[in-house]
Design a protein around this motif. Structure first.
Motif, PDB file in Angstrom:
ATOM      1  N   SER A   9      74.364  62.605  11.509  1.00 39.17           N
ATOM      2  CA  SER A   9      75.053  61.800  10.106  1.00 39.17           C
ATOM      3  C   SER A   9      76.196  61.267  10.579  1.00 39.17           C
ATOM      4  N   ILE A  10      76.489  60.236   9.623  1.00 40.76           N
ATOM      5  CA  ILE A  10      78.042  59.855   9.339  1.00 40.76           C
ATOM      6  C   ILE A  10      78.839  60.664   8.587  1.00 40.76           C
ATOM      7  N   LEU A  11      79.414  61.536   9.040  1.00 41.94           N
ATOM      8  CA  LEU A  11      80.088  62.542   8.078  1.00 41.94           C
ATOM      9  C   LEU A  11      81.206  61.651   7.231  1.00 41.94           C
ATOM     10  N   PRO A  12      81.295  62.360   5.860  1.00 46.21           N
ATOM     11  CA  PRO A  12      81.165  63.652   5.323  1.00 46.21           C
ATOM     12  C   PRO A  12      79.801  63.473   4.556  1.00 46.21           C
ATOM     13  N   ARG A  13      78.875  62.195   4.789  1.00 47.78           N
ATOM     14  CA  ARG A  13      77.612  62.309   4.084  1.00 47.78           C
ATOM     15  C   ARG A  13      76.598  63.120   5.125  1.00 47.78           C
ATOM     16  N   TRP A  14      75.956  63.904   4.299  1.00 49.65           N
ATOM     17  CA  TRP A  14      74.910  64.733   4.908  1.00 49.65           C
ATOM     18  C   TRP A  14      75.222  65.765   5.646  1.00 49.65           C
ATOM     19  N   ARG A  15      76.478  66.586   5.439  1.00 46.77           N
ATOM     20  CA  ARG A  15      76.409  67.899   6.063  1.00 46.77           C
ATOM     21  C   ARG A  15      75.245  68.691   5.801  1.00 46.77           C
ATOM     22  N   GLY A  16      75.135  69.559   6.796  1.00 48.58           N
ATOM     23  CA  GLY A  16      73.935  70.637   6.430  1.00 48.58           C
ATOM     24  C   GLY A  16      73.017  70.427   7.646  1.00 48.58           C
ATOM     25  N   ALA A  17      71.717  71.049   7.095  1.00 49.99           N
ATOM     26  CA  ALA A  17      70.557  71.380   8.205  1.00 49.99           C
ATOM     27  C   ALA A  17      69.705  69.871   8.432  1.00 49.99           C
ATOM     28  N   ALA A  18      69.617  69.192   7.462  1.00 48.40           N
ATOM     29  CA  ALA A  18      68.482  68.250   7.573  1.00 48.40           C
ATOM     30  C   ALA A  18      69.096  66.645   7.226  1.00 48.40           C
ATOM     31  N   PRO A  19      70.195  66.241   7.706  1.00 49.24           N
ATOM     32  CA  PRO A  19      70.778  65.096   7.577  1.00 49.24           C
ATOM     33  C   PRO A  19      69.847  63.951   7.908  1.00 49.24           C
ATOM     34  N   ILE A  20      69.196  63.783   9.009  1.00 48.48           N
ATOM     35  CA  ILE A  20      68.119  62.868   9.337  1.00 48.48           C
ATOM     36  C   ILE A  20      67.092  62.364   8.096  1.00 48.48           C
ATOM     37  N   GLN A  21      66.502  63.394   7.887  1.00 49.72           N
ATOM     38  CA  GLN A  21      65.489  63.204   6.701  1.00 49.72           C
ATOM     39  C   GLN A  21      66.037  63.207   5.428  1.00 49.72           C
ATOM     40  N   ARG A  22      66.928  63.708   4.888  1.00 51.35           N
ATOM     41  CA  ARG A  22      67.804  63.338   3.610  1.00 51.35           C
ATOM     42  C   ARG A  22      68.067  62.123   3.582  1.00 51.35           C
ATOM     43  N   ALA A  23      68.597  61.332   4.839  1.00 51.81           N
ATOM     44  CA  ALA A  23      69.121  59.987   4.701  1.00 51.81           C
ATOM     45  C   ALA A  23      68.071  59.083   4.209  1.00 51.81           C
ATOM     46  N   ILE A  24      66.760  59.382   4.914  1.00 51.50           N
ATOM     47  CA  ILE A  24      65.719  58.258   4.705  1.00 51.50           C
ATOM     48  C   ILE A  24      65.112  58.677   3.251  1.00 51.50           C
ATOM     49  N   GLU A  25      65.115  60.132   2.741  1.00 55.63           N
ATOM     50  CA  GLU A  25      64.454  60.360   1.571  1.00 55.63           C
ATOM     51  C   GLU A  25      65.422  59.672   0.443  1.00 55.63           C
ATOM     52  N   HIS A  26      66.665  59.585   0.659  1.00 56.22           N
ATOM     53  CA  HIS A  26      67.653  58.999  -0.520  1.00 56.22           C
ATOM     54  C   HIS A  26      67.815  57.505  -0.373  1.00 56.22           C
ATOM     55  N   GLY A  27      66.986  56.799   0.775  1.00 53.93           N
ATOM     56  CA  GLY A  27      67.144  55.439   0.724  1.00 53.93           C
ATOM     57  C   GLY A  27      68.470  54.994   1.196  1.00 53.93           C
ATOM     58  N   ASP A  28      69.190  55.695   2.219  1.00 58.97           N
ATOM     59  CA  ASP A  28      70.291  55.130   2.837  1.00 58.97           C
ATOM     60  C   ASP A  28      69.957  54.011   3.889  1.00 58.97           C
ATOM     61  N   ASP A  29      70.968  53.126   3.853  1.00 60.97           N
ATOM     62  CA  ASP A  29      70.654  51.902   4.825  1.00 60.97           C
ATOM     63  C   ASP A  29      71.123  52.283   6.352  1.00 60.97           C
ATOM     64  N   GLU A  30      72.044  53.347   6.485  1.00 61.75           N
ATOM     65  CA  GLU A  30      72.456  53.731   7.821  1.00 61.75           C
ATOM     66  C   GLU A  30      72.318  55.061   8.068  1.00 61.75           C
ATOM     67  N   SER A  31      72.569  55.430   9.211  1.00 63.34           N
ATOM     68  CA  SER A  31      72.833  56.986   9.735  1.00 63.34           C
ATOM     69  C   SER A  31      73.527  56.847  10.857  1.00 63.34           C
ATOM     70  N   GLY A  32      73.751  57.737  11.754  1.00 62.63           N
ATOM     71  CA  GLY A  32      74.337  57.912  12.832  1.00 62.63           C
ATOM     72  C   GLY A  32      74.704  59.257  13.338  1.00 62.63           C
ATOM     73  N   ILE A  33      75.823  59.121  14.437  1.00 62.35           N
ATOM     74  CA  ILE A  33      76.176  60.489  15.181  1.00 62.35           C
ATOM     75  C   ILE A  33      77.747  60.516  14.750  1.00 62.35           C
ATOM     76  N   THR A  34      78.060  61.778  14.452  1.00 66.58           N
ATOM     77  CA  THR A  34      79.460  62.090  14.378  1.00 66.58           C
ATOM     78  C   THR A  34      79.814  63.183  15.288  1.00 66.58           C
ATOM     79  N   ILE A  35      80.607  63.025  16.288  1.00 69.96           N
ATOM     80  CA  ILE A  35      81.314  64.073  17.162  1.00 69.96           C
ATOM     81  C   ILE A  35      82.482  64.868  16.200  1.00 69.96           C
ATOM     82  N   MET A  36      82.264  66.116  15.781  1.00 68.63           N
ATOM     83  CA  MET A  36      83.239  66.610  14.906  1.00 68.63           C
ATOM     84  C   MET A  36      83.802  68.069  15.614  1.00 68.63           C
TER      85      MET A  36
END
Length: 325
Positions: A114-141
């Motif tokens: 995900s693009i942090l800090p949005r969607w910390r935690g175990a299921a960021p890919i699915q939660r982004a779709i479930e909540h209607g986000d327009d974008e996701s991505g990868i964060t190296i942290m």
């Protein structure tokens, strides 16, 4: 620019992690050891099956370690014996104690979906779709003792398409994760590294948590709105897969699309019509969904036409999906 190859330990277990490990190997990085979860029983025979990361590591003759956890001092000592410069972690499945985070010379970095800090935690890919986000991505942290709270080192964005599913976004981000970690390592400058002050600090006020998926939440609640249900069907396409029931028979729903608003109010879950194009079901907002790809228990996934060809009687007389008894 990093002109000196880093000695890297890689930690991950499933396909998502294997994609990143493959990308690192293709770029010629020195992977001195791979850590992954212990083999799990799988299939009817419950045989122990090595995960994708372990299989890839063994195929490249890389030592594999599979500690249950790092509570034993011997496990941390084994990690230290590799004298790694960096530990790359992605979908490992274990929380790393501070002693592990401090062991590699330049600490541990995480490839997060995900693009942090949005969607910390175990299921960021699915939660982004479930909540209607327009974008996701990868964060190296840069990893710290918190859950996905460390400083952000690199971010690569990925749009979420209108028909995106959990499976399709997973596959896109798996590839992007490999690209991101290679880009980070190319640009990494050891002389400027300071674990306490490296990268961009996350704004905690913008954070939200991506709870782990469960099979229970995949059951469709037809009292919800059609758009919300459709997003969850797409998000859970892959695992755990949304499901409902018809006359007490379980039915997985893999794909759906907007239907036609009924002329009169009907009980949510009511089948308002069916054809080879799909099975139309009314939702809590009195809009409908057209269920197009389904899977009865004990059968393969099929389109609506195939389902109706063998089980048309299930949907006659306007049954209410999900109702008990």
């Amino acid at each position: 620019m990093n002109n000196h190859p880093l000695k890297i330990i890689f930690a991950g277990t499933p396909d998502f992690a294997a994609s990143a490990l493959k990308a690192l190997l293709e770029q010629g990085h020195d992977i001195c050891a791979v850590y992954c979860q212990p083999d799990r029983p799988s299939g009817r025979g419950k045989k122990l099956i090595a995960g994708p990361v372990k299989q890839l590591a063994l195929g490249h003759n890389i030592p594999v370690e599979q500690p249950l956890n790092f509570k034993q001092e011997s496990s941390v000592e084994q990690l230290a014996s590799y004298q790694a410069d960096l530990m790359v972690v992605v979908a490992y499945g274990l929380l790393l104690p501070q002693a592990v985070l401090d062991t590699p010379r330049y600490g541990c970095v995480n490839i997060h979906g995900s693009i942090l800090p949005r969607w910390r935690g175990a299921a960021p890919i699915q939660r982004a779709i479930e909540h209607g986000d327009d974008e996701s991505g990868i964060t190296i942290m840069q990893m710290d003792k918190g859950l996905d709270t460390g400083n952000m080192l690199l971010k690569l964005n990925c749009p979420i398409e209108d028909k995106e599913t959990g499976s399709s976004l997973h596959d896109k981000l798996a590839v992007l994760g490999g690209q991101a970690i290679n880009q980070y390592l190319t640009d990494f400058n050891p002389s400027k590294f300071d674990a306490s002050n490296y990268g961009e600090v996350q704004d905690d006020t913008l954070a939200c948590y991506a709870h782990k998926l469960s099979k229970q939440e995949a059951e469709i609640d037809w009292s919800e709105g059609a758009e919300q249900i459709e997003r969850r069907i797409r998000a859970f396409n892959g695992w755990p897969v949304c499901f409902t029931s018809v006359n007490n028979k379980r039915l997985r729903v893999w794909q759906a699309q907007p239907g036609i608003k009924p002329e009169t109010e009907q009980t949510p879950g009511t089948v308002t019509g069916f054809s080879k194009n799909g099975i139309e079901v009314v939702c809590g907002d009195q809009k409908t969904l057209l269920l197009t790809h389904l899977q009865p228990d004990g059968s393969k996934k099929m389109d609506a036409a195939a389902l109706l060809n063998s089980r048309k009687e299930w949907f006659e007389n306007s049954p209410v999906l999900g109702s008990r008894g």
